[in-house]
Structures are given as structure tokens and as C-alpha cells.
Scaffold this motif. Sequence first.
Motif, mmCIF file in Angstrom:
data_model
loop_
_atom_site.group_PDB
_atom_site.id
_atom_site.type_symbol
_atom_site.label_atom_id
_atom_site.label_comp_id
_atom_site.label_asym_id
_atom_site.label_seq_id
_atom_site.Cartn_x
_atom_site.Cartn_y
_atom_site.Cartn_z
ATOM 1 N N THR A 75 17.265 8.957 77.431
ATOM 2 C CA THR A 75 17.520 7.538 77.208
ATOM 3 C C THR A 75 17.992 7.364 75.771
ATOM 4 O O THR A 75 17.812 8.253 74.930
ATOM 5 C CB THR A 75 16.261 6.685 77.473
ATOM 6 N N GLU A 76 18.612 6.221 75.520
ATOM 7 C CA GLU A 76 19.146 5.963 74.183
ATOM 8 C C GLU A 76 18.752 4.569 73.742
ATOM 9 O O GLU A 76 18.808 3.613 74.517
ATOM 10 C CB GLU A 76 20.667 6.093 74.180
ATOM 11 N N GLN A 77 18.326 4.467 72.502
ATOM 12 C CA GLN A 77 18.010 3.174 71.916
ATOM 13 C C GLN A 77 18.459 3.190 70.464
ATOM 14 O O GLN A 77 18.066 4.073 69.695
ATOM 15 C CB GLN A 77 16.513 2.895 72.017
#
Length: 124
Positions: free
Chosen positions: A32-34
Motif C-alpha cells: 500500500t502507499e500513503q
Amino acid sequence: MLSESKAFSGFSANDIDAARTFYSDVLGLEVTEQMGILSLHLGGDHRAIIYPKRDHEPAGFTVLNFPVADIEATVDGLTTAGVSFEKYEGTPMATDAKGIFRGGGPLIAWFRDPAGNVLSVIQD
């Protein structure tokens, strides 16, 4: 004081898109990317992060180890997926033709991500 903290490790990469593709599509991890930082979701509810660094230089050591039940099958599968294993010849860590170290201790094979970070699979 920190015994209850869910600690995690992190390392850098110079190309987050290439890292996302490698860890997700090649290694099969949930990624995931944030805010431009990748989270690798690892077994046992563990995680590691990869953060962008323009002047990234790979560490001179293994940054992430993946324990596996069958190193032979894992190395074969990753090789088929396009992973190249490091070959260390003429050193105390000499590896065989597949890239597996068999010189004592656990069986281990090292490979690199697109940013040059060293990872391993290690017989559990």
C-alpha cells in the motif's frame, strides 16, 4: 517503555514505482502507499516501509529477510519470476549455481530489489 510498540523497519529506494511493481508483482506482497511511502505487508501482521530518497545508495547489508519453508522451491519460483540471485564465489559466503549458500548455518540466498537493496530468502 517500548515493549508494546508495533515496531517496523524501513529502507529507501530511488524509484517508488519500480519498488511497488517489484514487491507487489514479482514477490507477491501486499503493498500500500500513503504520501509516497510504501508499506510492505508481511506475514505475521508485520510490515516494513520503503521511502523515496533521490540520492539513495543501497546498504551494504541485507535489509529484509524472508523465512521460507522450502528454499529450493522458493529460489526456483523467484528465478522463474525474473529474480536474479547473487553469486558469491571465492568468499566465506560462497553460493552454489542457484545462488544458495550451503556453507554452514541456515540455507540462504540473496537477491536485490530494483534500487539495489539486498534481500534474502532463508530456510526456516
